[in-house]
Design an enzyme around this catalytic site. Structure first.
Site, PDB file in Angstrom:
ATOM      1  N   SER A  59       0.836  -1.189   0.000  1.00 35.08           N
ATOM      2  CA  SER A  59       0.000   0.000   0.000  1.00 35.08           C
ATOM      3  C   SER A  59       0.873   1.241   0.000  1.00 35.08           C
ATOM      4  O   SER A  59       2.042   1.194   0.416  1.00 35.08           O
ATOM      5  CB  SER A  59      -0.899   0.019   1.245  1.00 35.08           C
ATOM      6  OG  SER A  59      -1.560   1.252   1.404  1.00 35.08           O
TER       7      SER A  59
ATOM      8  N   TYR B  17      -3.531  -0.208  10.215  1.00 32.45           N
ATOM      9  CA  TYR B  17      -3.502  -0.615   8.803  1.00 32.45           C
ATOM     10  C   TYR B  17      -2.139  -0.297   8.192  1.00 32.45           C
ATOM     11  O   TYR B  17      -1.540  -1.137   7.503  1.00 32.45           O
ATOM     12  CB  TYR B  17      -4.609   0.091   8.029  1.00 32.45           C
ATOM     13  CG  TYR B  17      -4.597  -0.191   6.539  1.00 32.45           C
ATOM     14  CD1 TYR B  17      -5.167  -1.354   6.037  1.00 32.45           C
ATOM     15  CD2 TYR B  17      -3.995   0.692   5.640  1.00 32.45           C
ATOM     16  CE1 TYR B  17      -5.156  -1.628   4.677  1.00 32.45           C
ATOM     17  CE2 TYR B  17      -3.974   0.422   4.282  1.00 32.45           C
ATOM     18  CZ  TYR B  17      -4.549  -0.730   3.802  1.00 32.45           C
ATOM     19  OH  TYR B  17      -4.518  -0.996   2.450  1.00 32.45           O
TER      20      TYR B  17
END
Length: 256
Positions: A147, A160
């Site tokens: 990510s 996250y």
């Protein structure tokens, strides 16, 4: 010399976890378009069935394989079935993941554990099971979906970001351990893409305006725009690319 032939995935079988929708399905569709046989994975039986039917309707050799990537027994059983009954897994894309937003001071501990298990432990579970077969064959491609948050953080998503930083370094560690056995392990780090999971963010006028202003390309990514990157990393064109995290973010990470 036909350079494009090095990007062909004809005769290869690709397992993509979390691929019944969104980025995973877009990647599966792209790999199918390059000639790969596709094994879709997910826990939502209805969504998985619909995605499989859609790919088959578009003439892609596609099989659905429902298993829980967070459960080692389920993973081992599914991978053994795939290898024995469907054929060797040549390409693995670890895409399954989740998001949960909350201020860090009130982040539910059970959600932290679930997020780490879903985003990090699953990558270890599936990669280890698949790599054991790849190593014996002396070849294989593993692509881990990292990510933009693998290298930065934003309010309310610290766990996250932590999980995706872990996936990025696990990718590097896999390459160090498994490159000597003929495997290529790389990561794709998407920026902000229009997906079902991001629908609320896209509809948030303030956040949407921030994305369009902050991203040098001035827009969200479209899921189809990850396809070429996945094909490249899965193909012989990336034969000497190993342990690399390739950002696909419209230059978001290149600017301050």
């Amino acid at each position: 010399m036909d350079s494009l032939s090095r990007f062909s995935l004809e005769g290869k079988r690709a397992l993509i976890t979390g691929s019944s929708r969104g980025l995973g399905l877009a990647i599966a569709t792209a790999l199918a378009g390059a000639g790969a046989k596709i094994v879709l994975n997910g826990r939502d039986a209805a969504a998985l069935g619909n995605a499989t039917a859609d790919l088959i309707a578009n003439h892609a050799d596609t099989t659905a394989l429902a298993f829980d990537v967070t459960n080692r027994d389920s993973v081992n059983e599914a991978i053994a079935y795939c290898e024995d009954e469907l054929g060797p897994i040549d390409i693995l894309v670890n895409n399954a993941g989740m998001q949960f937003r909350s201020p860090l001071e009130s982040f539910p501990p059970e959600k932290f554990d679930q997020l780490m298990t879903t985003n990090v432990t699953s990558v270890f579970n599936v990669s280890q099971a698949v790599a054991s077969h790849m190593i014996s064959r002396g070849s294989g491609k593993i692509i881990n979906i990292c990510s933009l948050m693998s290298g930065v953080a934003r309010p309310s998503i610290a766990p996250y970001a932590t999980s995706k930083a872990a996936v990025a370094n696990l990718t590097r560690g896999m390459a160090v351990d498994w490159a000597p056995h003929g495997l290529n392990i790389n990561g794709i780090a998407p920026g902000y893409f229009r997906t079902e999971l991001n629908e609320a963010l896209v509809k948030d006028e303030k956040f949407n305006a921030w994305i369009e202003t902050r991203t040098p390309m001035g827009r969200w990514g479209e899921v189809e725009e990850l396809g070429g990157t996945a094909i490249f990393l899965a193909s012989d064109a990336a034969k000497f690319v190993n342990g690399h995290i390739l950002y696909v973010d419209g230059a978001f990470s290149a600017t301050v």
